[in-house]
Design a protein around this motif. Structure first.
Motif, PDB file in Angstrom:
ATOM      1  N   PHE A 193      45.244 111.972  -9.218  1.00  0.00           N
ATOM      2  CA  PHE A 193      45.190 110.581  -8.778  1.00  0.00           C
ATOM      3  C   PHE A 193      43.997 110.328  -7.855  1.00  0.00           C
ATOM      4  CE2 PHE A 193      49.516 111.733  -9.823  1.00  0.00           C
ATOM      5  CZ  PHE A 193      49.895 110.705 -10.678  1.00  0.00           C
ATOM      6  N   THR A 194      43.762 111.273  -6.960  1.00  0.00           N
ATOM      7  CA  THR A 194      42.613 111.152  -6.058  1.00  0.00           C
ATOM      8  C   THR A 194      41.315 111.117  -6.847  1.00  0.00           C
ATOM      9  OG1 THR A 194      43.827 112.410  -4.371  1.00  0.00           O
ATOM     10  CG2 THR A 194      41.459 112.163  -4.058  1.00  0.00           C
ATOM     11  N   ASP A 195      41.197 112.013  -7.805  1.00  0.00           N
ATOM     12  CA  ASP A 195      39.976 112.101  -8.614  1.00  0.00           C
ATOM     13  C   ASP A 195      39.767 110.838  -9.461  1.00  0.00           C
ATOM     14  OD1 ASP A 195      39.625 114.602  -7.551  1.00  0.00           O
ATOM     15  OD2 ASP A 195      40.303 115.690  -9.340  1.00  0.00           O
ATOM     16  N   LEU A 196      40.824 110.383 -10.129  1.00  0.00           N
ATOM     17  CA  LEU A 196      40.703 109.209 -10.988  1.00  0.00           C
ATOM     18  C   LEU A 196      40.321 107.961 -10.185  1.00  0.00           C
ATOM     19  CD1 LEU A 196      43.712 109.636 -13.468  1.00  0.00           C
ATOM     20  CD2 LEU A 196      41.274 109.849 -13.983  1.00  0.00           C
ATOM     21  N   ALA A 197      40.883 107.837  -8.998  1.00  0.00           N
ATOM     22  CA  ALA A 197      40.558 106.680  -8.150  1.00  0.00           C
ATOM     23  C   ALA A 197      39.084 106.706  -7.762  1.00  0.00           C
ATOM     24  CB  ALA A 197      41.439 106.675  -6.911  1.00  0.00           C
ATOM     25  N   ALA A 198      38.586 107.885  -7.419  1.00  0.00           N
ATOM     26  CA  ALA A 198      37.185 108.013  -7.015  1.00  0.00           C
ATOM     27  C   ALA A 198      36.244 107.816  -8.209  1.00  0.00           C
ATOM     28  CB  ALA A 198      36.951 109.386  -6.390  1.00  0.00           C
ATOM     29  N   GLU A 199      36.568 108.435  -9.325  1.00  0.00           N
ATOM     30  CA  GLU A 199      35.705 108.364 -10.512  1.00  0.00           C
ATOM     31  C   GLU A 199      35.616 106.942 -11.067  1.00  0.00           C
ATOM     32  OE1 GLU A 199      37.518 111.141 -13.136  1.00  0.00           O
ATOM     33  OE2 GLU A 199      37.011 112.881 -11.880  1.00  0.00           O
ATOM     34  N   ASN A 200      36.700 106.195 -10.966  1.00  0.00           N
ATOM     35  CA  ASN A 200      36.736 104.840 -11.525  1.00  0.00           C
ATOM     36  C   ASN A 200      36.544 103.748 -10.478  1.00  0.00           C
ATOM     37  OD1 ASN A 200      37.674 105.148 -14.547  1.00  0.00           O
ATOM     38  ND2 ASN A 200      38.928 106.589 -13.360  1.00  0.00           N
ATOM     39  N   LYS A 201      36.316 104.180  -9.222  1.00  0.00           N
ATOM     40  CA  LYS A 201      36.114 103.235  -8.112  1.00  0.00           C
ATOM     41  C   LYS A 201      37.278 102.240  -8.008  1.00  0.00           C
ATOM     42  CE  LYS A 201      31.056 103.471  -8.139  1.00  0.00           C
ATOM     43  NZ  LYS A 201      30.965 104.620  -9.055  1.00  0.00           N
ATOM     44  N   LEU A 202      38.489 102.790  -7.927  1.00  0.00           N
ATOM     45  CA  LEU A 202      39.693 101.973  -7.867  1.00  0.00           C
ATOM     46  C   LEU A 202      40.254 101.923  -6.452  1.00  0.00           C
ATOM     47  CD1 LEU A 202      41.594 103.391 -10.991  1.00  0.00           C
ATOM     48  CD2 LEU A 202      39.908 101.541 -10.927  1.00  0.00           C
TER      49      LEU A 202
END
Length: 251
Positions: A193-202
């Motif tokens: 979740f941390t990675d996806l938020a950072a990668e997608n700028k969410l």
């Protein structure tokens, strides 16, 4: 129709003199035209007022924006006697109390996995969504689904929302697992979740069950799903991230 003395005088004069009769006919025609003109103007004025009223009412009917919560049993309010006690409804009450023009849609489904969410996302996107809150993954973790699959499914959902509506703001809700699932698995699961938020700028909620998960008095007998009081805390966790997004949307 014409009973006034003036009209009667004209009529008597017209009968006695042919030329006066012709003039009288002109007067009648002019009177009729003026009357019709006044009626037409009245009808046009009424119609314009009706159109104006309709135009003025239209924006009010379509003014509210949509916040959609796409999740599992936590979003759905599993185990509660009244789904109005689930955190999305609590947030709607808060929005209403602040006079904000937003409508909350609860699209939570008990037992939903990221694979299930991926399969139904296109149907969900048939509506206009201004803010999309993604709360999925807990059931994957509890079932021991491969972490690569969970990550891929969440990314597919994010991609689908972006493709359908690039202007939709996405908020990702982070999830954590109890330690009995194994240290390596729980650590990597949290990092998805941390990675996806950072990668997608969410916009990111680090842990949606913060101050609720693992606390017996705030969870139902299964130890997993929040009570009414637990949902109030979950709502605060979500609102902490959602509020700035709403403020940005409102500019």
């Amino acid at each position: 129709m014409l009973k006034s003395k003036t009209t009667q005088t004209l009529l008597n004069s017209a009968i006695s003199k042919p030329r006066n009769l012709l003039n009288f006919c002109y007067i009648l025609i002019a009177f009729a035209l003026i009357s019709c003109g006044n009626e037409t103007k009245s009808k046009v004025s009424v119609e314009e007022n009706e159109v104006s009223s309709t135009v003025n009412e239209a924006p009010e009917a379509t003014a509210k924006k949509t916040i959609l919560f796409f999740g599992d049993s936590i979003t759905a309010g599993y185990g509660l006697d009244d789904t109005n006690d689930a955190f999305p409804a609590v947030i709607q009450s808060k929005i209403d109390s602040l006079g904000l023009a937003y409508e909350v849609v609860n699209s939570g489904l008990s037992g939903e996995t990221t694979a299930g969410g991926k399969s139904r996302i296109q149907w969900i996107l048939n509506q206009d969504i201004d803010i999309f809150v993604l709360e999925l993954g807990a059931n994957d973790g509890l079932r021991g689904v491969a972490l690569t699959e969970t990550r891929a499914n969440l990314q597919a959902i994010i991609d689908a929302v972006k493709l359908k509506s690039p202007t939709t703001k996405i908020i990702l809700a982070g999830m954590q697992l109890p330690p009995n699932m194994g240290q390596d698995y729980t650590t990597e699961f949290k990092e998805i979740f941390t990675d996806l938020a950072a990668e997608n700028k969410l916009a990111f909620i680090p842990f949606i069950l913060k101050d609720v998960g693992g606390i017996k008095t705030l969870n139902q007998n299964d130890g997993i799903h929040p009570t009414v009081e637990g949902h109030k805390i979950v709502a605060e966790n979500v609102w902490e991230v959602l509020s700035p997004v709403i403020n940005e949307e409102s500019k």
